[in-house]
Scaffold this motif. Sequence first.
Motif, PDB file in Angstrom:
ATOM      1  N   SER B   6     -31.475  54.072 -34.933  1.00 61.57           N
ATOM      2  CA  SER B   6     -31.135  52.717 -34.458  1.00 61.57           C
ATOM      3  C   SER B   6     -32.488  52.238 -33.735  1.00 61.57           C
ATOM      4  O   SER B   6     -32.739  53.167 -32.658  1.00 61.57           O
ATOM      5  CB  SER B   6     -30.095  52.698 -33.473  1.00 61.57           C
ATOM      6  N   GLY B   7     -32.896  51.031 -33.733  1.00 62.82           N
ATOM      7  CA  GLY B   7     -34.143  50.638 -33.017  1.00 62.82           C
ATOM      8  C   GLY B   7     -33.724  49.976 -31.640  1.00 62.82           C
ATOM      9  O   GLY B   7     -34.376  49.421 -30.914  1.00 62.82           O
ATOM     10  N   LEU B   8     -32.279  50.070 -31.527  1.00 66.60           N
ATOM     11  CA  LEU B   8     -31.809  49.420 -30.243  1.00 66.60           C
ATOM     12  C   LEU B   8     -32.327  50.379 -29.092  1.00 66.60           C
ATOM     13  O   LEU B   8     -31.714  51.491 -28.901  1.00 66.60           O
ATOM     14  CB  LEU B   8     -30.277  49.618 -30.122  1.00 66.60           C
ATOM     15  N   ASN B   9     -32.888  49.767 -28.084  1.00 68.97           N
ATOM     16  CA  ASN B   9     -33.272  50.335 -27.001  1.00 68.97           C
ATOM     17  C   ASN B   9     -33.188  49.772 -25.644  1.00 68.97           C
ATOM     18  O   ASN B   9     -34.176  49.362 -25.167  1.00 68.97           O
ATOM     19  CB  ASN B   9     -34.634  50.869 -27.303  1.00 68.97           C
ATOM     20  N   PRO B  10     -31.828  49.649 -25.222  1.00 67.17           N
ATOM     21  CA  PRO B  10     -31.874  48.463 -24.027  1.00 67.17           C
ATOM     22  C   PRO B  10     -31.930  49.355 -22.946  1.00 67.17           C
ATOM     23  O   PRO B  10     -31.837  50.647 -22.936  1.00 67.17           O
ATOM     24  CB  PRO B  10     -30.346  47.946 -24.193  1.00 67.17           C
ATOM     25  N   ASP B  11     -32.224  48.663 -21.838  1.00 67.03           N
ATOM     26  CA  ASP B  11     -32.189  49.591 -20.504  1.00 67.03           C
ATOM     27  C   ASP B  11     -30.779  49.696 -19.956  1.00 67.03           C
ATOM     28  O   ASP B  11     -29.923  48.606 -20.228  1.00 67.03           O
ATOM     29  CB  ASP B  11     -32.904  48.872 -19.389  1.00 67.03           C
ATOM     30  N   ILE B  12     -30.413  50.850 -19.803  1.00 67.86           N
ATOM     31  CA  ILE B  12     -28.994  50.957 -19.387  1.00 67.86           C
ATOM     32  C   ILE B  12     -28.779  50.797 -17.994  1.00 67.86           C
ATOM     33  O   ILE B  12     -29.564  51.208 -17.181  1.00 67.86           O
ATOM     34  CB  ILE B  12     -28.374  52.569 -19.528  1.00 67.86           C
ATOM     35  N   GLY B  13     -28.006  49.883 -17.674  1.00 62.70           N
ATOM     36  CA  GLY B  13     -27.743  49.642 -15.927  1.00 62.70           C
ATOM     37  C   GLY B  13     -26.299  49.906 -15.801  1.00 62.70           C
ATOM     38  O   GLY B  13     -25.826  50.645 -16.196  1.00 62.70           O
ATOM     39  N   SER B  14     -25.649  48.920 -15.462  1.00 52.18           N
ATOM     40  CA  SER B  14     -24.269  48.930 -15.050  1.00 52.18           C
ATOM     41  C   SER B  14     -23.495  48.837 -16.542  1.00 52.18           C
ATOM     42  O   SER B  14     -23.982  48.618 -17.271  1.00 52.18           O
ATOM     43  CB  SER B  14     -23.801  47.539 -14.076  1.00 52.18           C
ATOM     44  N   ARG B  15     -22.174  49.195 -16.177  1.00 55.68           N
ATOM     45  CA  ARG B  15     -21.361  49.471 -17.460  1.00 55.68           C
ATOM     46  C   ARG B  15     -21.299  47.963 -18.037  1.00 55.68           C
ATOM     47  O   ARG B  15     -21.123  47.053 -17.619  1.00 55.68           O
ATOM     48  CB  ARG B  15     -19.958  49.932 -16.966  1.00 55.68           C
ATOM     49  N   ARG B  16     -21.108  48.152 -19.604  1.00 53.24           N
ATOM     50  CA  ARG B  16     -21.156  46.901 -20.190  1.00 53.24           C
ATOM     51  C   ARG B  16     -20.497  47.343 -21.534  1.00 53.24           C
ATOM     52  O   ARG B  16     -20.406  48.564 -21.854  1.00 53.24           O
ATOM     53  CB  ARG B  16     -22.395  46.103 -20.530  1.00 53.24           C
ATOM     54  N   GLY B  17     -20.287  46.472 -22.628  1.00 50.29           N
ATOM     55  CA  GLY B  17     -20.127  46.626 -23.802  1.00 50.29           C
ATOM     56  C   GLY B  17     -21.060  47.236 -24.685  1.00 50.29           C
ATOM     57  O   GLY B  17     -22.103  47.421 -24.324  1.00 50.29           O
ATOM     58  N   PRO B  18     -20.505  47.807 -26.000  1.00 51.41           N
ATOM     59  CA  PRO B  18     -21.332  48.330 -26.756  1.00 51.41           C
ATOM     60  C   PRO B  18     -22.659  47.282 -27.579  1.00 51.41           C
ATOM     61  O   PRO B  18     -22.346  46.119 -27.291  1.00 51.41           O
ATOM     62  CB  PRO B  18     -20.597  48.642 -28.047  1.00 51.41           C
ATOM     63  N   LEU B  19     -23.415  47.673 -28.150  1.00 53.99           N
ATOM     64  CA  LEU B  19     -24.382  46.698 -28.750  1.00 53.99           C
ATOM     65  C   LEU B  19     -24.310  46.873 -30.186  1.00 53.99           C
ATOM     66  O   LEU B  19     -24.876  45.962 -30.911  1.00 53.99           O
ATOM     67  CB  LEU B  19     -25.740  46.975 -28.206  1.00 53.99           C
ATOM     68  N   TRP B  20     -24.248  48.135 -30.561  1.00 56.63           N
ATOM     69  CA  TRP B  20     -24.370  48.622 -32.079  1.00 56.63           C
ATOM     70  C   TRP B  20     -23.023  49.096 -32.535  1.00 56.63           C
ATOM     71  O   TRP B  20     -22.680  50.123 -32.147  1.00 56.63           O
ATOM     72  CB  TRP B  20     -25.209  49.780 -32.006  1.00 56.63           C
ATOM     73  N   PHE B  21     -22.642  48.579 -33.599  1.00 54.95           N
ATOM     74  CA  PHE B  21     -21.220  48.657 -34.131  1.00 54.95           C
ATOM     75  C   PHE B  21     -21.436  49.209 -35.513  1.00 54.95           C
ATOM     76  O   PHE B  21     -21.857  48.545 -36.473  1.00 54.95           O
ATOM     77  CB  PHE B  21     -20.417  47.379 -33.938  1.00 54.95           C
ATOM     78  N   LEU B  22     -21.075  50.426 -35.576  1.00 54.38           N
ATOM     79  CA  LEU B  22     -21.056  51.078 -37.229  1.00 54.38           C
ATOM     80  C   LEU B  22     -19.701  50.982 -37.693  1.00 54.38           C
ATOM     81  O   LEU B  22     -18.880  51.632 -37.357  1.00 54.38           O
ATOM     82  CB  LEU B  22     -21.738  52.252 -37.163  1.00 54.38           C
ATOM     83  N   ALA B  23     -19.769  50.244 -38.979  1.00 55.86           N
ATOM     84  CA  ALA B  23     -18.222  50.275 -39.532  1.00 55.86           C
ATOM     85  C   ALA B  23     -18.303  50.984 -40.623  1.00 55.86           C
ATOM     86  O   ALA B  23     -18.824  50.673 -41.700  1.00 55.86           O
ATOM     87  CB  ALA B  23     -18.006  48.541 -39.884  1.00 55.86           C
ATOM     88  N   GLU B  24     -17.558  52.081 -40.710  1.00 53.72           N
ATOM     89  CA  GLU B  24     -17.789  52.925 -41.600  1.00 53.72           C
ATOM     90  C   GLU B  24     -16.359  52.519 -42.742  1.00 53.72           C
ATOM     91  O   GLU B  24     -15.685  53.117 -42.338  1.00 53.72           O
ATOM     92  CB  GLU B  24     -17.522  54.628 -41.278  1.00 53.72           C
TER      93      GLU B  24
END
Lengths: 90, 397
Positions: B6-24
């Motif tokens: 995944s090219g998703l590379n957010p800076d992790i700070g405080s708790r939050r929701g997911p960004l990347w959802f894999l639907a198998e």
Amino acid sequence: MSFAADTRVNLAHGMKFQWEPSQNSHVLLYPEGMVQLNDSASAILKYCDGRSVAEVLAALHEQFPDADLDGDVYAFLEDAHERGWIRTES
Amino acid sequence: MSEAGSGLNPDIGSRRGPLWFLAEVTYRCPLQCAYCSNPVDFANEKDELSTEEWIRVMREVRELGAVQLGFSGGEPLVRKDLEELVAEASRLGFYTNLITSGVGMDADRLARLKEAGLDHIQISFQAATASLSDDVAGRTQFEHKEAMAREIRRQGYPMVLNVVLHRRNLDQIDEILQMAADLEADYVELANTQYHGWAYVNRKALMPTMKQLTHAEEVANRWREKMAGKMRIYYIWSDYYEGKPKPCMNGWGTTFIGVNPDGRVMPCHGAAMLPGPPLPNVRERDLNWIWNESELFNRFRGLDWMQEPCRSCDKRFEDFGGCRCQAYLLTGDAAATDPTCHLSPLHQQVRDAVESAEEEPRVMVEQPLILRNAKNSKALREKFGSRPKVADAETME
Ligand code: SF4
Ligand code: SF4
């Protein structure tokens, strides 16, 4: 890439620009990835929809009448092009 | 489906929701890739979520803040309602990715998916030739896949061409990149095998020599220069050979959420095989509770669960101690330091595996592959339970 006033700018193939409430910011989405945009980047990208650079500048001047922003806009467009976010047509 | 980097590379700070959802969306698949990351006992799972259930799940995951949605499997094209799911995902504002082998695809279906709002397609190839392709994945219909890759480009989709690399196909790297260039891929993802799922069972047969790996990287670099501005090439090393673990899932419960065909929710691709709290199921709880409250999603969140040497290591903020599933697979303890790390007290195991791949002469007679199909899935389960070890796999005929 050097931009002229009549260069047309558009989001690159496969890019999507949208507002994300949960992140309280605009984001640019592309295959399997995302960048979170700051206010100035999103203000400019919002107008990258096939307009010429001159038209983008005109829209920005209307929105921010007091700002002297041409230099910054050109610099941003070059950077965005380098990163593959936007494409151009002459 | 092979794991997408995944090219998703957010800076992790405080708790939050997911960004990347894999639907198998299904475990059904016409292919049988010997390195498939699906659970080895997938054949036991029959009860797929319905269209309505998926729609509810997508809505709830979107509400949590996820922006990227990968339709994966198995082969997602097997689901007749895929267009409907894509349309809903698109309406919800997801960037929609289809992760497919191209088998079972046709031009009409591609056009309908486009109309439904599909943003991007990742198509996997097994090799640069039909015969090798078939050897590692059963009947792959190589020519059809090539035709479909062309059709994907013709219809204007951005295309990622993904190839999982291993001992058998690494030496074809030049031909693989030539094929990708001919097919006009926008991105090429050359991902060396991660030894989970079926790849773990087939580890001996799949592990390459160091020479193969460095040669392939050189070839990839040459192509990268040649194709600059046209095709982006990613060459991804295997953690076994690097002596350092992958920052798995960008940290447990920070970025990734996956849902299995039967509704079980995973914080990482391999979580189904970990002992301990069971995977929460969307049929029993809502996604908000699952993401924020469930025991499983909190199990390795943050850094407090760590043991030494991770606990006092500076790298823990970057690699999060590596992969939990790999730690479990190789040490029997899911909270241990990932043994691909050179600081792990059990790192020698990984070194030994790498060295034995080196020793074995490159002869025509190779370790046979155990292909990913229902028959082998059941046989492995009967013989060894749901977590076969490498040594066990060698005794299967
Ligand atoms: S068998 Fe191959 S194509 Fe099918 S799900 Fe597994 S990796 Fe993907
Ligand atoms: S000891 Fe743990 S934190 Fe340190 S590098 Fe190894 S895996 Fe990463």
